[in-house]
Scaffold this motif. Structure first.
Motif, mmCIF file in Angstrom:
data_model
loop_
_atom_site.group_PDB
_atom_site.id
_atom_site.type_symbol
_atom_site.label_atom_id
_atom_site.label_comp_id
_atom_site.label_asym_id
_atom_site.label_seq_id
_atom_site.Cartn_x
_atom_site.Cartn_y
_atom_site.Cartn_z
ATOM 1 N N VAL A 81 -11.687 47.439 69.704
ATOM 2 C CA VAL A 81 -10.654 48.255 69.067
ATOM 3 C C VAL A 81 -9.278 47.730 69.478
ATOM 4 O O VAL A 81 -9.046 47.425 70.644
ATOM 5 N N MET A 82 -8.393 47.606 68.500
ATOM 6 C CA MET A 82 -7.092 46.976 68.738
ATOM 7 C C MET A 82 -6.014 48.029 68.998
ATOM 8 O O MET A 82 -5.984 49.062 68.347
ATOM 9 N N VAL A 83 -5.137 47.734 69.952
ATOM 10 C CA VAL A 83 -3.985 48.613 70.183
ATOM 11 C C VAL A 83 -2.972 48.368 69.059
ATOM 12 O O VAL A 83 -2.490 47.250 68.874
ATOM 13 N N HIS A 84 -2.681 49.414 68.305
ATOM 14 C CA HIS A 84 -1.747 49.347 67.182
ATOM 15 C C HIS A 84 -0.316 49.233 67.725
ATOM 16 O O HIS A 84 -0.047 49.733 68.821
ATOM 17 N N PRO A 85 0.571 48.579 66.992
ATOM 18 C CA PRO A 85 1.961 48.454 67.484
ATOM 19 C C PRO A 85 2.596 49.797 67.889
ATOM 20 O O PRO A 85 3.435 49.829 68.793
ATOM 21 N N THR A 86 2.180 50.896 67.244
ATOM 22 C CA THR A 86 2.747 52.206 67.612
ATOM 23 C C THR A 86 2.332 52.646 69.011
ATOM 24 O O THR A 86 2.902 53.584 69.559
ATOM 25 N N ALA A 87 1.315 51.994 69.565
ATOM 26 C CA ALA A 87 0.794 52.407 70.869
ATOM 27 C C ALA A 87 1.031 51.352 71.944
ATOM 28 O O ALA A 87 0.543 51.482 73.066
ATOM 29 N N ALA A 88 1.816 50.332 71.590
ATOM 30 C CA ALA A 88 1.984 49.194 72.511
ATOM 31 C C ALA A 88 2.751 49.591 73.775
ATOM 32 O O ALA A 88 3.704 50.364 73.728
ATOM 33 N N THR A 89 2.304 49.059 74.911
ATOM 34 C CA THR A 89 3.034 49.195 76.176
ATOM 35 C C THR A 89 3.084 47.809 76.818
ATOM 36 O O THR A 89 2.455 46.873 76.333
ATOM 37 N N LYS A 90 3.812 47.720 77.929
ATOM 38 C CA LYS A 90 3.859 46.446 78.665
ATOM 39 C C LYS A 90 2.445 46.044 79.074
ATOM 40 O O LYS A 90 2.036 44.895 78.954
#
Ligand code: CA
Length: 588
Positions: A162-171
């Motif tokens: 499952v991919m982290v969507h840009p809306t959920a991105a963190t460092k």
């Protein structure tokens, strides 16, 4: 209330000789059912419970109840004629509560005839099927023939990629990071998994579990975990909890959902190929998760199998609460996100402008499970000034009921105040009951019909009425609760049993990918349809515009005929509690 029972009578052994002369049936065979105008619970009636049917075709005279040998067992008549508040159509209400001997009968009113059943544990099988439905919603595992029969299916949606969507991105987890987030239930007719609705569904089932744990000890529904020493309700819920725990980011916040950008077509899970994402962390998901896991911490701790998990989830709940409190504006607005980020996500939003009820619920459950006064301090600023039904977007009354019923609170001034709000709310249901054309505590006002109304309106109200019954012991509340169950199971203007797989005329074509794509004619059993919805948001042509008849048993009718875990959770909670009450009347 239907007061008139002037001629209803049981035809006992002693009376049979004299009545045989009156009803000189030479044949032992019943005429075939043709009950198009007999509107009633199509599943079964409790021997000691109220029994009402409604004829929607003009009838005067006696209404007979014949056993399977065509022997007359009971006689009643139309007790009252009411009118539909929407269409003006007359309703001929027949009370046959006195028919209290277990068995199958045929009701005969002139040319109208329909079979019915009186039996103890009348609604237990439906209640169990409603829980078993969650097994069919399991993702990331094979659904085995041993438990699912003809509805067995191969594994789909492993969700290990499952991919982290840009809306959920963190460092720590930049966009495109791969995480594993397997298992959990498909939310509804679609294949996505949503934290808000998961937590709510589990919350209302666990709240009911805490009031009748003994009942659920014996509530086996034939799932892989049956017989492991833990109630099946808790095992089935755990299947979703272990997924929910993977949705917590390292900072404590909860991804709002795990989803494909677009809804999948009506294909089987194993054929689905779209990339799945976790999206933006939200304050509502985080509070709901905190509330749910705080309940889990105290309930699952009693079972060795889950004790370690329960301990971990308490810490996890505290972390989620802390994150939500620090991020009060992190509401999930999909449209806004789509303006800024790709890919656009257009699946179920579970959008909510107000997270104060979610915080109230989380703080309340955390206080109950930890005794930490800082949570109690938070709740004090958040109590609403009235009582109403809960829904996925408004969870306040879950917390209010904890306040009314749990030892931590019952002696507080706040609890006293909210008991009054609760009583005021129950009075509104009594008023509805009094004016109903179906002698039901539901369905007499247009406002009762909306998206998901049979769950959010009819079942949830039924569960509240049972709370009133248990507090007061007043028989009128038992009557009202039974009426709400009857409404769902066939005593309604559509003469439809809205639970799949039950009754002689029931929902056949739910808006559910699993039920459609499997190529099996019968829908997956035990699912509650959304129900009549004059909003008709699916844009389809409905047979009728009356609010209580805006229902279409069509796969495409997502506005009136979808299924969902929160709707089934309401059904489980309501019917389990009703079955417990009706099966243990000496206690209640
Ligand atoms: Ca809310």
């Amino acid at each position: 209330m239907i007061q008139k029972r002037f001629t209803s009578k049981l035809v006992g052994a002693a009376a049979i000789a004299s009545t045989l002369a009156l009803f000189s049936c030479t044949s032992k065979t019943l005429m075939p059912d043709n009950g198009a105008h007999v509107l009633m619970n199509q599943v079964a009636f409790y021997p000691e419970g109220d029994k009402i049917l409604v004829l929607d075709s003009a009838y005067t005279g006696e209404v007979e109840f014949r056993d399977m040998n065509n022997e007359l067992a009971y006689v009643s008549e139309v007790a009252e004629v009411k009118q539909s508040p929407f269409s003006g159509a007359p309703r001929y209400i027949v009370d046959f509560s006195g028919l209290d001997i277990e068995g199958k009968y045929q009701v005969v009113a002139g040319d109208m005839r329909q079979t019915l059943e009186v039996k103890s544990g009348a609604l237990r099988d439906v209640a169990k099927a409603a829980l078993k439905a969650f097994y069919y919603q399991r993702s990331g595992v094979e659904i085995e023939a041993k438990y699912a029969g003809k509805w067995a299916r191969p594994l789909g949606h492993p969700d290990t990629n499952v991919m982290v969507h840009p809306t959920a991105a963190t460092k720590e987890r930049p966009a495109g990071t791969i995480i594993s987030s397997p298992f959990g239930w498909y939310d509804a007719g679609d294949y996505n998994k949503y934290i808000v609705n998961s937590a709510y569904s589990i919350g209302i089932m666990l709240q009911m579990y805490e009031t009748i744990p003994e009942y659920f000890e014996k509530f086996d529904v034939d799932i892989p975990e049956t017989g492991n020493g833990v109630p099946d309700l808790l095992d089935e819920i755990y299947f979703n909890l272990k997924w929910m725990a993977t949705m917590q980011d390292t900072d404590g916040g909860l991804y709002h959902k795990l989803t494909t950008p677009n809804f999948e077509a009506f294909i089987m899970p194993s054929e689905c190929k779209q990339q799945r994402y976790v999206v933006q962390k939200s304050v509502t998901a985080s509070y709901d998760y905190a509330a749910c896991m705080a309940m889990v911490a105290r309930i699952y701790a009693k079972y060795d199998l889950y004790a370690e998990f329960a301990k971990e989830m308490l810490e996890s709940a505290k972390k989620a609460y802390k994150w939500a409190k620090a991020n009060p504006t992190a509401l999930y607005f999909q449209g806004k996100n789509n303006e800024k980020y790709d890919p656009d996500v257009v699946t179920g939003e579970y959008g909510d402008f107000n997270a104060s009820d979610e915080q109230l619920w989380a703080a309340t459950e955390l206080y109950i499970s930890t005794g930490d006064e800082s949570y109690w301090k938070d709740t004090k600023t958040l109590w609403p000034k009235s009582y109403g039904l809960s829904s996925w977007g408004n969870v306040a009354s879950i917390a209010q009921w904890e306040l009314i019923s749990k030892d931590n609170f019952v002696s507080t001034d706040e609890a006293f105040e909210h008991r009054k709000y609760f009583n005021d709310y129950i009075e509104t249901l009594e008023a509805k009951f009094a004016q109903s054309d179906f002698a039901c505590a539901y369905g007499a006002v247009a406002k009762d019909f909306h998206w998901g109304c049979l769950s959010e309106g009819c079942c949830n109200a039924g569960a509240e009425i049972l709370r009133a019954y248990k507090k007061t012991g007043l028989p009128k509340y038992r009557t009202m609760a039974v009426s709400n169950a009857d409404y769902i199971l066939g005593r309604n203007p559509m003469r439809n049993c809205y639970v799949t797989g039950f009754g002689y005329k029931s929902t056949k074509n739910p808006h559910q990918r699993l039920s459609h794509a499997d190529g099996i004619e019968d829908p997956l059993p035990g699912f509650l349809a959304g129900g009549p919805n004059p909003g008709k948001q699916d844009g389809l042509t409905y047979p009728c515009d009356y609010p209580d008849m805006c229902y279409l048993d069509d796969m495409n009718s997502y506005a009136s005929n979808e299924i969902a875990i929160n709707w089934n959770a309401s059904l489980v909670a309501f019917l389990a509690c009703l079955d417990d009450v009706m099966s243990n009347l000496e206690q209640y």
